[in-house]
Design a protein around this motif. Structure first.
Motif, short mmCIF file in Angstrom:
data_model
loop_
_atom_site.label_atom_id
_atom_site.label_comp_id
_atom_site.label_asym_id
_atom_site.label_seq_id
_atom_site.Cartn_x
_atom_site.Cartn_y
_atom_site.Cartn_z
N THR A 4 0.82 -1.21 0.00
CA THR A 4 0.00 0.00 0.00
C THR A 4 0.85 1.26 0.00
OG1 THR A 4 -0.13 -0.14 2.42
CG2 THR A 4 -1.91 -1.16 1.16
N LYS A 5 2.05 1.21 0.58
CA LYS A 5 2.92 2.38 0.60
C LYS A 5 3.41 2.74 -0.79
CE LYS A 5 4.63 1.87 5.35
NZ LYS A 5 5.82 1.73 6.21
N ALA A 6 3.62 1.71 -1.63
CA ALA A 6 4.13 1.97 -2.98
C ALA A 6 3.03 2.40 -3.94
CB ALA A 6 4.82 0.72 -3.52
N ARG A 7 1.77 2.22 -3.57
CA ARG A 7 0.68 2.59 -4.46
C ARG A 7 0.37 4.09 -4.36
NH1 ARG A 7 -3.81 -2.25 -3.51
NH2 ARG A 7 -2.34 -3.97 -3.33
N ASP A 21 -0.28 14.96 -5.47
CA ASP A 21 1.16 14.86 -5.68
C ASP A 21 1.47 14.95 -7.17
OD1 ASP A 21 3.81 13.33 -6.13
OD2 ASP A 21 3.76 13.62 -3.96
N VAL A 22 2.38 15.87 -7.53
CA VAL A 22 2.71 16.09 -8.94
C VAL A 22 3.36 14.85 -9.55
CG1 VAL A 22 4.05 17.49 -10.54
CG2 VAL A 22 2.94 18.56 -8.59
N GLU A 23 4.20 14.17 -8.80
CA GLU A 23 4.84 12.96 -9.31
C GLU A 23 3.81 11.86 -9.57
OE1 GLU A 23 7.93 11.78 -6.68
OE2 GLU A 23 9.17 13.56 -7.05
N ASP A 24 2.82 11.75 -8.71
CA ASP A 24 1.75 10.77 -8.94
C ASP A 24 0.95 11.12 -10.18
OD1 ASP A 24 2.50 9.36 -6.70
OD2 ASP A 24 1.01 10.28 -5.38
N ILE A 25 0.71 12.41 -10.40
CA ILE A 25 -0.03 12.84 -11.59
C ILE A 25 0.76 12.46 -12.85
CG2 ILE A 25 -0.81 14.87 -12.86
CD1 ILE A 25 -1.47 16.15 -10.18
N ALA A 26 2.07 12.71 -12.83
CA ALA A 26 2.90 12.35 -13.99
C ALA A 26 2.91 10.85 -14.22
CB ALA A 26 4.32 12.87 -13.77
N THR A 27 2.97 10.06 -13.15
CA THR A 27 2.95 8.60 -13.29
C THR A 27 1.64 8.12 -13.87
OG1 THR A 27 4.46 8.37 -11.41
CG2 THR A 27 3.18 6.43 -12.04
N ILE A 28 0.54 8.66 -13.38
CA ILE A 28 -0.77 8.24 -13.86
C ILE A 28 -0.92 8.53 -15.35
CG2 ILE A 28 -3.23 8.78 -13.71
CD1 ILE A 28 -2.87 9.12 -10.71
N ARG A 29 -0.42 9.66 -15.79
CA ARG A 29 -0.60 10.04 -17.19
C ARG A 29 0.38 9.32 -18.11
NH1 ARG A 29 -3.22 14.64 -19.31
NH2 ARG A 29 -2.82 14.90 -21.54
N ASN A 69 -6.50 -2.68 -10.51
CA ASN A 69 -5.19 -3.12 -11.01
C ASN A 69 -4.10 -3.00 -9.95
OD1 ASN A 69 -6.54 -3.46 -13.40
ND2 ASN A 69 -5.17 -2.20 -14.62
N GLU A 70 -4.48 -2.70 -8.72
CA GLU A 70 -3.55 -2.57 -7.59
C GLU A 70 -2.47 -1.51 -7.85
OE1 GLU A 70 -1.96 -6.39 -6.63
OE2 GLU A 70 -3.90 -7.21 -6.01
N ILE A 71 -2.89 -0.45 -8.52
CA ILE A 71 -1.99 0.68 -8.77
C ILE A 71 -2.19 1.76 -7.72
CG2 ILE A 71 -1.37 2.48 -10.43
CD1 ILE A 71 -2.38 0.56 -12.64
N ALA A 72 -3.40 1.87 -7.20
CA ALA A 72 -3.73 2.94 -6.26
C ALA A 72 -4.59 2.40 -5.13
CB ALA A 72 -4.45 4.07 -6.98
N VAL A 73 -4.65 3.19 -4.07
CA VAL A 73 -5.54 2.90 -2.95
C VAL A 73 -6.39 4.15 -2.69
CG1 VAL A 73 -4.03 1.22 -1.86
CG2 VAL A 73 -3.79 3.64 -1.28
N LEU A 74 -7.56 3.94 -2.10
CA LEU A 74 -8.44 5.04 -1.76
C LEU A 74 -8.21 5.47 -0.31
CD1 LEU A 74 -11.71 3.76 -3.46
CD2 LEU A 74 -10.15 5.52 -4.30
N VAL A 75 -8.21 6.77 -0.09
CA VAL A 75 -7.98 7.33 1.24
C VAL A 75 -9.17 8.19 1.63
CG1 VAL A 75 -6.49 8.78 2.66
CG2 VAL A 75 -5.48 7.34 0.88
#
Length: 308
Positions: A4-7, A21-29, A69-75
């Protein structure tokens, strides 16, 4: 299985998922081919209706895809903000005051040890004033010598040897406080949800909740697995716009409409409208039928053709 920490953490508030998080946005795109929609303001940008900033809001279908797809978690973002005590608030305020005083002291020291900092506009205006003064002094001397006629033009043009004092930039450091996620009273470890169902049970998420929403998730995944990018298609008469690559580089090739069944009947006028609208906007229209039992999607492309 990814920890979960890496997602990527999708922070849910009012049934919407935000990425801060800007890095997360870049990864998602770039890595996962999902675009989302930016909703934040950019104070120094005049055209706010064209360019927006973080946070990025994801479509519900994008959220479901990332979580499954186990890429993200909901908070549960509101619950992650722990109400601080009065003592903690007082300690935080004291730290902020000390930090502000330290920055002011550093700035004052830097200004004392170096020439005054002037902007380019201030330097230009100061130079113009110095040149005018020198030109006026030269004209006065010329007038005293009986050469006023020759000195008329010198009032409006600076002497050749006129110079302005150079501006010296002062370098100093400004410390910007960290984001709210680093506060002592923000802790999301107790409100992470790794599946859509667990988030539904907790009451922070509800998509998909019916057959139409399941069909949209299935169609979205089917197109995404074929390497497509998707965006909202309401302006073009469909559920999605389908791009062959990043929307910043490509135009959409299709507008897609989601059907709850591959055998769903459509009025003839609706089919004609989809075909004509797709042709006017230089796109083909996709009718995407979702089979909820087989979990499969069937596609039918409509294009307007001329006869005669």
């Amino acid at each position: 299985m990814t920890s979960t920490k890496a997602r990527i953490h999708l922070r849910v508030a009012n049934k919407k998922a935000y990425v801060w998080d800007v890095e997360d946005i870049a990864t998602i795109r770039t890595k996962h081919r999902l675009c989302g929609v930016f909703t934040g303001t950019l104070p120094h940008l005049s055209q706010q209706n064209l360019f927006l900033g973080v946070p990025m809001v994801l479509l519900p279908e994008e959220v479901v895809l990332l979580v499954e797809n186990e890429i993200a978690v909901l908070v549960d973002d509101p619950k992650a903000h722990i109400q601080p005590s009065v003592v903690e608030l007082q300690r935080w305020n004291l730290k902020e005051k000390e930090l502000a005083q330290l920055q002011l002291a550093q700035l004052a020291t830097a200004l004392e040890n170096s020439p005054a900092v002037m902007s380019e506009e201030a330097v230009r205006k100061r130079k113009e004033r110095e040149l005018k003064k020198q030109a006026a002094a030269a004209a006065a001397k010329a007038a005293e010598a009986g050469l006023l006629a020759e000195a008329d033009n010198s009032i409006f043009s600076p002497p050749e040897n006129a110079t302005a004092p150079p501006a010296v930039d002062t370098q100093y450091t400004v410390v910007i406080p960290a984001s709210s996620t680093s506060f002592e009273w923000y802790n999301d470890s107790a409100c992470l949800y790794t599946t859509v169902q667990s988030a539904k049970d907790a009451g922070i998420w509800e998509y998909p909740s019916n057959l139409h929403e399941r069909a949209k998730c299935g169609v979205f995944r089917g197109l995404w697995e074929q390497g497509m990018y998707m965006g909202g298609g309401i302006k073009f008469g469909g559920d999605y716009l389908v791009y062959p690559g990043d929307p910043l580089r490509y135009h959409a090739h299709f507008s897609a409409t989601v059907l709850e069944s591959p055998t769903l009947s459509l009025p003839p006028m609706e089919i004609v409208a989809h075909g004509r609208l797709g042709t006017v906007t230089k796109k083909s229209h996709l009718l995407c039928g979702w089979d909820d039992e087989k979990k499969e999607v069937s596609y039918l492309s409509i294009e307007w053709a001329g006869f005669g």
